[in-house]
Design a protein around this motif. Structure first.
Motif, PDB file in Angstrom:
ATOM      1  N   PRO A   1      51.382  12.897 101.503  1.00 16.21           N
ATOM      2  CA  PRO A   1      50.401  13.976 101.311  1.00 16.21           C
ATOM      3  C   PRO A   1      49.962  14.094  99.861  1.00 16.21           C
ATOM      4  O   PRO A   1      50.665  13.706  98.937  1.00 16.21           O
ATOM      5  CB  PRO A   1      51.180  15.219 101.743  1.00 16.21           C
ATOM      6  CG  PRO A   1      52.590  14.897 101.347  1.00 16.21           C
ATOM      7  CD  PRO A   1      52.763  13.420 101.582  1.00 16.21           C
ATOM      8  N   ARG A   2      48.790  14.663  99.666  1.00 18.80           N
ATOM      9  CA  ARG A   2      48.349  15.056  98.332  1.00 18.80           C
ATOM     10  C   ARG A   2      48.921  16.433  98.024  1.00 18.80           C
ATOM     11  O   ARG A   2      49.074  17.261  98.928  1.00 18.80           O
ATOM     12  CB  ARG A   2      46.826  15.099  98.235  1.00 18.80           C
ATOM     13  CG  ARG A   2      46.152  13.781  98.571  1.00 18.80           C
ATOM     14  CD  ARG A   2      44.646  13.871  98.325  1.00 18.80           C
ATOM     15  NE  ARG A   2      44.049  15.026  98.986  1.00 18.80           N
ATOM     16  CZ  ARG A   2      43.700  15.065 100.265  1.00 18.80           C
ATOM     17  NH1 ARG A   2      43.900  14.007 101.038  1.00 18.80           N
ATOM     18  NH2 ARG A   2      43.159  16.162 100.791  1.00 18.80           N
ATOM     19  N   VAL A   3      49.201  16.689  96.767  1.00 22.38           N
ATOM     20  CA  VAL A   3      49.777  17.976  96.380  1.00 22.38           C
ATOM     21  C   VAL A   3      48.848  19.116  96.779  1.00 22.38           C
ATOM     22  O   VAL A   3      49.284  20.129  97.349  1.00 22.38           O
ATOM     23  CB  VAL A   3      50.052  18.011  94.861  1.00 22.38           C
ATOM     24  CG1 VAL A   3      50.483  19.407  94.429  1.00 22.38           C
ATOM     25  CG2 VAL A   3      51.136  16.995  94.499  1.00 22.38           C
ATOM     26  N   GLU A   4      47.540  18.967  96.495  1.00 22.63           N
ATOM     27  CA  GLU A   4      46.585  20.031  96.822  1.00 22.63           C
ATOM     28  C   GLU A   4      46.527  20.269  98.334  1.00 22.63           C
ATOM     29  O   GLU A   4      46.393  21.412  98.791  1.00 22.63           O
ATOM     30  CB  GLU A   4      45.196  19.670  96.297  1.00 22.63           C
ATOM     31  CG  GLU A   4      45.107  19.525  94.787  1.00 22.63           C
ATOM     32  CD  GLU A   4      45.670  18.202  94.275  1.00 22.63           C
ATOM     33  OE1 GLU A   4      45.977  17.317  95.107  1.00 22.63           O
ATOM     34  OE2 GLU A   4      45.821  18.075  93.041  1.00 22.63           O
ATOM     35  N   GLN A   5      46.608  19.202  99.093  1.00 24.14           N
ATOM     36  CA  GLN A   5      46.600  19.294 100.556  1.00 24.14           C
ATOM     37  C   GLN A   5      47.809  20.083 101.050  1.00 24.14           C
ATOM     38  O   GLN A   5      47.690  20.952 101.922  1.00 24.14           O
ATOM     39  CB  GLN A   5      46.615  17.870 101.125  1.00 24.14           C
ATOM     40  CG  GLN A   5      46.633  17.758 102.625  1.00 24.14           C
ATOM     41  CD  GLN A   5      46.779  16.304 103.075  1.00 24.14           C
ATOM     42  OE1 GLN A   5      47.318  15.463 102.335  1.00 24.14           O
ATOM     43  NE2 GLN A   5      46.292  16.006 104.269  1.00 24.14           N
ATOM     44  N   LEU A   6      48.970  19.815 100.468  1.00 19.69           N
ATOM     45  CA  LEU A   6      50.182  20.524 100.861  1.00 19.69           C
ATOM     46  C   LEU A   6      50.136  21.991 100.450  1.00 19.69           C
ATOM     47  O   LEU A   6      50.542  22.870 101.214  1.00 19.69           O
ATOM     48  CB  LEU A   6      51.405  19.856 100.236  1.00 19.69           C
ATOM     49  CG  LEU A   6      52.106  18.769 101.034  1.00 19.69           C
ATOM     50  CD1 LEU A   6      53.207  18.142 100.197  1.00 19.69           C
ATOM     51  CD2 LEU A   6      52.678  19.328 102.335  1.00 19.69           C
ATOM     52  N   ARG A   7      49.656  22.252  99.248  1.00 20.68           N
ATOM     53  CA  ARG A   7      49.592  23.645  98.790  1.00 20.68           C
ATOM     54  C   ARG A   7      48.688  24.473  99.702  1.00 20.68           C
ATOM     55  O   ARG A   7      49.018  25.608 100.049  1.00 20.68           O
ATOM     56  CB  ARG A   7      49.084  23.697  97.350  1.00 20.68           C
ATOM     57  CG  ARG A   7      50.155  23.343  96.335  1.00 20.68           C
ATOM     58  CD  ARG A   7      49.646  23.426  94.933  1.00 20.68           C
ATOM     59  NE  ARG A   7      50.731  23.201  93.970  1.00 20.68           N
ATOM     60  CZ  ARG A   7      50.557  22.751  92.738  1.00 20.68           C
ATOM     61  NH1 ARG A   7      49.338  22.474  92.301  1.00 20.68           N
ATOM     62  NH2 ARG A   7      51.588  22.571  91.939  1.00 20.68           N
ATOM     63  N   LYS A   8      47.553  23.909 100.076  1.00 17.60           N
ATOM     64  CA  LYS A   8      46.657  24.631 100.984  1.00 17.60           C
ATOM     65  C   LYS A   8      47.344  24.883 102.319  1.00 17.60           C
ATOM     66  O   LYS A   8      47.233  25.974 102.901  1.00 17.60           O
ATOM     67  CB  LYS A   8      45.369  23.845 101.200  1.00 17.60           C
ATOM     68  CG  LYS A   8      44.366  24.563 102.107  1.00 17.60           C
ATOM     69  CD  LYS A   8      43.096  23.770 102.279  1.00 17.60           C
ATOM     70  CE  LYS A   8      42.071  24.571 103.083  1.00 17.60           C
ATOM     71  NZ  LYS A   8      42.570  24.988 104.421  1.00 17.60           N
ATOM     72  N   ALA A   9      48.080  23.871 102.813  1.00 17.42           N
ATOM     73  CA  ALA A   9      48.778  24.024 104.087  1.00 17.42           C
ATOM     74  C   ALA A   9      49.841  25.116 104.001  1.00 17.42           C
ATOM     75  O   ALA A   9      50.018  25.909 104.935  1.00 17.42           O
ATOM     76  CB  ALA A   9      49.400  22.697 104.503  1.00 17.42           C
ATOM     77  N   ILE A  10      50.547  25.182 102.873  1.00 14.87           N
ATOM     78  CA  ILE A  10      51.580  26.214 102.688  1.00 14.87           C
ATOM     79  C   ILE A  10      50.943  27.596 102.670  1.00 14.87           C
ATOM     80  O   ILE A  10      51.422  28.530 103.325  1.00 14.87           O
ATOM     81  CB  ILE A  10      52.368  25.953 101.391  1.00 14.87           C
ATOM     82  CG1 ILE A  10      53.218  24.676 101.524  1.00 14.87           C
ATOM     83  CG2 ILE A  10      53.265  27.139 101.053  1.00 14.87           C
ATOM     84  CD1 ILE A  10      53.811  24.199 100.205  1.00 14.87           C
ATOM     85  N   LEU A  11      49.853  27.735 101.930  1.00 17.90           N
ATOM     86  CA  LEU A  11      49.185  29.033 101.852  1.00 17.90           C
ATOM     87  C   LEU A  11      48.602  29.438 103.204  1.00 17.90           C
ATOM     88  O   LEU A  11      48.685  30.606 103.614  1.00 17.90           O
ATOM     89  CB  LEU A  11      48.079  28.981 100.795  1.00 17.90           C
ATOM     90  CG  LEU A  11      48.565  28.857  99.344  1.00 17.90           C
ATOM     91  CD1 LEU A  11      47.396  28.548  98.415  1.00 17.90           C
ATOM     92  CD2 LEU A  11      49.281  30.127  98.898  1.00 17.90           C
ATOM     93  N   ASP A  12      48.035  28.459 103.920  1.00 20.17           N
ATOM     94  CA  ASP A  12      47.483  28.757 105.246  1.00 20.17           C
ATOM     95  C   ASP A  12      48.590  29.156 106.214  1.00 20.17           C
ATOM     96  O   ASP A  12      48.418  30.064 107.034  1.00 20.17           O
ATOM     97  CB  ASP A  12      46.733  27.539 105.791  1.00 20.17           C
ATOM     98  CG  ASP A  12      45.408  27.305 105.075  1.00 20.17           C
ATOM     99  OD1 ASP A  12      44.972  28.195 104.316  1.00 20.17           O
ATOM    100  OD2 ASP A  12      44.808  26.226 105.269  1.00 20.17           O
ATOM    101  N   ALA A  13      49.741  28.467 106.119  1.00 19.98           N
ATOM    102  CA  ALA A  13      50.861  28.790 107.011  1.00 19.98           C
ATOM    103  C   ALA A  13      51.391  30.181 106.715  1.00 19.98           C
ATOM    104  O   ALA A  13      51.740  30.940 107.629  1.00 19.98           O
ATOM    105  CB  ALA A  13      51.966  27.747 106.855  1.00 19.98           C
ATOM    106  N   GLN A  14      51.458  30.530 105.434  1.00 25.70           N
ATOM    107  CA  GLN A  14      51.915  31.883 105.078  1.00 25.70           C
ATOM    108  C   GLN A  14      50.948  32.935 105.615  1.00 25.70           C
ATOM    109  O   GLN A  14      51.372  33.969 106.143  1.00 25.70           O
ATOM    110  CB  GLN A  14      52.050  32.025 103.569  1.00 25.70           C
ATOM    111  CG  GLN A  14      52.638  33.379 103.157  1.00 25.70           C
ATOM    112  CD  GLN A  14      52.408  33.696 101.700  1.00 25.70           C
ATOM    113  OE1 GLN A  14      51.345  33.416 101.156  1.00 25.70           O
ATOM    114  NE2 GLN A  14      53.417  34.270 101.057  1.00 25.70           N
ATOM    115  N   ALA A  15      49.658  32.682 105.492  1.00 29.94           N
ATOM    116  CA  ALA A  15      48.665  33.628 105.996  1.00 29.94           C
ATOM    117  C   ALA A  15      48.778  33.784 107.504  1.00 29.94           C
ATOM    118  O   ALA A  15      48.685  34.891 108.039  1.00 29.94           O
ATOM    119  CB  ALA A  15      47.264  33.161 105.613  1.00 29.94           C
ATOM    120  N   GLU A  16      49.005  32.672 108.197  1.00 26.32           N
ATOM    121  CA  GLU A  16      49.151  32.722 109.649  1.00 26.32           C
ATOM    122  C   GLU A  16      50.390  33.517 110.038  1.00 26.32           C
ATOM    123  O   GLU A  16      50.375  34.283 111.007  1.00 26.32           O
ATOM    124  CB  GLU A  16      49.233  31.306 110.213  1.00 26.32           C
ATOM    125  CG  GLU A  16      49.387  31.234 111.726  1.00 26.32           C
ATOM    126  CD  GLU A  16      48.235  31.857 112.481  1.00 26.32           C
ATOM    127  OE1 GLU A  16      48.465  32.360 113.599  1.00 26.32           O
ATOM    128  OE2 GLU A  16      47.110  31.860 111.945  1.00 26.32           O
TER     129      GLU A  16
END
Length: 215
Positions: free
Chosen positions: A186-201
């Motif tokens: 993964p790209r770091v930015e891709q993972l960070r977005k996924a983490i933030l999206d998962a937290q929001a969900e």
């Protein structure tokens, strides 16, 4: 307090891209102010009796020269095509992982396996090698060896493989961040977005709301 964002990563110890995924995983979780739990999960690319790959054949040197080495150089990771031939089956090493995870050392064990294979050219199919590596990370070597000798974690490992099948894992690394799936390094930015999206969900699922005393 919010629940931690869980990251599950399926890997095999003979997959160089799985080792290369370590760095982005660690970097992505930094400075987000979010509690993140990373769990490494087993997947055997070539289970017995399927033949494993040989470094003297054409395929491995080709893919390493074209993809693995350039990616590793960009990421600043020391990694070398192991000379162990044929490559080891990883069932035994993964049964050792289940022992290590039970002792709270699953991630440390996984990292040691990657470095042993891709930086030290050690044969992860050998019980003596696995036992020595387990001792290095502070596990009880005698108990570890006895567990592998006795097949204590055979069923646990098979359950883990069935879980991988249930998630339709076909290649590694495959990463699940909550319900967000990422295949490949993964790209770091891709993972960070996924983490933030998962937290929001997770917040939506919990029914996040503000009260009269604040949020």
């Amino acid at each position: 307090m919010s629940d931690p964002v869980k990251i599950q990563i399926w890997s095999d110890y003979v997959c160089p891209f799985c080792m290369l995924a370590e760095g982005p995983l660690e970097e992505a979780a930094k400075d987000l102010g979010i509690d993140v739990e990373i769990e490494w999960k087993p997947f055997e690319l070539r289970p017995h009796p399927q033949p494993t790959l040989r470094p003297e054949d054409e395929y491995l040197p080709s893919i390493w020269q074209s993809t693995v080495y350039p990616m590793a150089r960009r990421m600043g990771v020391e990694i070398t095509l192991p000379t162990v031939s044929p490559q080891p089956y990883t069932r035994l090493a993964f049964e050792g992982y289940q022992y290590a995870a039970e002792q709270g050392k699953g991630t440390q064990y996984t990292r040691r396996m990657f470095r042993a294979f891709f930086q030290e050219d050690q044969d992860l199919g050998q019980l003596d090698v696995l036992t020595a590596l387990a001792r290095e990370i502070g596990l009880d070597a005698d108990a570890f060896r006895a567990a592998l000798d006795n097949g204590t974690y055979h069923d646990t490992h098979q359950d883990a493989l069935r879980e991988a099948a249930a998630h339709r894992i076909r290649s590694v690394p495959t990463i699940l961040v909550g319900d967000i799936r990422i295949e490949g390094v993964p790209r770091v930015e891709q993972l960070r977005k996924a983490i933030l999206d998962a937290q929001a969900e997770q917040a939506v699922t919990r029914g996040a709301a503000c009260g009269i005393d604040g949020c």
